[in-house]
Write an enzyme that holds these catalytic residues in place. Sequence first.
Site, PDB file in Angstrom:
ATOM      1  NE  ARG A 166      -4.092  -1.483   0.360  1.00 14.12           N
ATOM      2  CZ  ARG A 166      -4.184  -2.404  -0.513  1.00 14.12           C
ATOM      3  NH1 ARG A 166      -3.312  -2.601  -1.776  1.00 14.12           N
ATOM      4  NH2 ARG A 166      -5.340  -3.354  -0.651  1.00 14.12           N
TER       5      ARG A 166
ATOM      6  CD  GLU B 217      -3.063   3.565  -5.036  1.00 18.63           C
ATOM      7  OE1 GLU B 217      -4.130   2.569  -5.368  1.00 18.63           O
ATOM      8  OE2 GLU B 217      -2.687   3.269  -4.904  1.00 18.63           O
TER       9      GLU B 217
ATOM     10  CG  HIS C 104      -3.951  -0.819  -7.202  1.00 13.56           C
ATOM     11  ND1 HIS C 104      -3.949   0.012  -5.426  1.00 13.56           N
ATOM     12  CD2 HIS C 104      -3.647  -2.284  -6.181  1.00 13.56           C
ATOM     13  CE1 HIS C 104      -4.255  -1.253  -4.752  1.00 13.56           C
ATOM     14  NE2 HIS C 104      -3.772  -2.511  -4.989  1.00 13.56           N
TER      15      HIS C 104
HETATM   16  C1  DGY Z   1      -6.078  -6.365  -2.988  1.00 11.42           C
HETATM   17  O1  DGY Z   1      -6.768  -6.762  -2.993  1.00 11.42           O
HETATM   18  O2  DGY Z   1      -5.898  -5.834  -1.535  1.00 11.42           O
HETATM   19  C2  DGY Z   1      -5.456  -5.356  -3.851  1.00 11.42           C
HETATM   20  O3  DGY Z   1      -4.783  -4.181  -2.814  1.00 11.42           O
HETATM   21  C3  DGY Z   1      -6.265  -4.830  -4.598  1.00 11.42           C
HETATM   22  O4  DGY Z   1      -6.891  -3.410  -4.063  1.00 11.42           O
END
Ligand code: DGY
Length: 327
Positions: free
Chosen positions: A237, A266, A285
């Site tokens: 993240r 984001e 992402h």
């Molecule tokens: C998750 O599954 O957490 C990925 O980062 C997609 O958001």
Amino acid sequence: MTKRIVAYSRLKPTHLDQLRQRFHVDYFEALKNTDDPGFREALGRAHGIVGSSLAITPELLDQAPHLEAIASISVGYDNYPVEALTQRGILLCNTPDVLTETTADTGFLLIMTTARRAVELAEFVKRGEWRESIGEAQFGSDVHGKTLGMIGFGRIGAAVARRGALGFGMQVLYSNASPKPDLERELGATRCEMDDLLARADFVCVTVPLSAETTHLIGAREFGLMKPSAIFVNIARGKVVDETALIAALETGGIRAAGLDVFEREPLSPESPLPHMSNVVALPHIGSATHETRDAMAQRAVDNILLALEGKRPISLVNEAAWRERS
Ligand code: DGY
């Protein structure tokens, strides 16, 4: 009584049909924000939620008195107030396992593209600048045989490390709350303190979940410990990293390059210098974003909500305590 659910991520007809066979579904295709009045009204009647990428706050939960379960189409659950959900007895389900390999592929893609400067050099060819044999100015660095430092060694971290150790003969270091003896045996991985890992790794790859403890886990001090030749990869993240410190380290040669799939904000702010830096590969992402994996994640979320609203234990449950309380 037919239970009601609110679905707010783009779902395929096959997934929507499964939900509609059992529930009344209020479907908000690709909802942009939770202030939408129609969404708020539907939430007031909902027993379940299926969605992803929007923050569900305790204030929203106050408006959802019938809510029994949330099935997020993601493995990460930093968009949900886990404690508030547990206190209210609301089950929170996620989608681990089905996205592990695809997300690890994204991690390795970033390791390879940054090391070999693939995006930068593809742009160089596209601009018509390849007019003679390339020289040192276009050289990258090896991946095979190097040291891979994994910050976080859960399912995805282990899958990245497996690619590195078994596919590329990399030495794997990891920093993780608990030791992983099985992976140490399988991959020859060594657990070490994070500072030690940062100082020794050629590639530092972050896969920890976002929490209060991991927010800005990697900042100026940590970039300062890395080798100037180090490549930093983040598939976890954005908020795990202090982005200002990362930009400074990239600009001043504190580290060599970064491969980033996630950002503090984001979509990435148009003002961010990151996508314009030649030593950065910035992706939007895409960690789990393949047709196959997103289908599997949506199916897992559908299965989770079907089970949860039937009073059965969902396949992947984040807040065990809410389930124990219920049983
Ligand atoms: C998750 O599954 O957490 C990925 O980062 C997609 O958001």
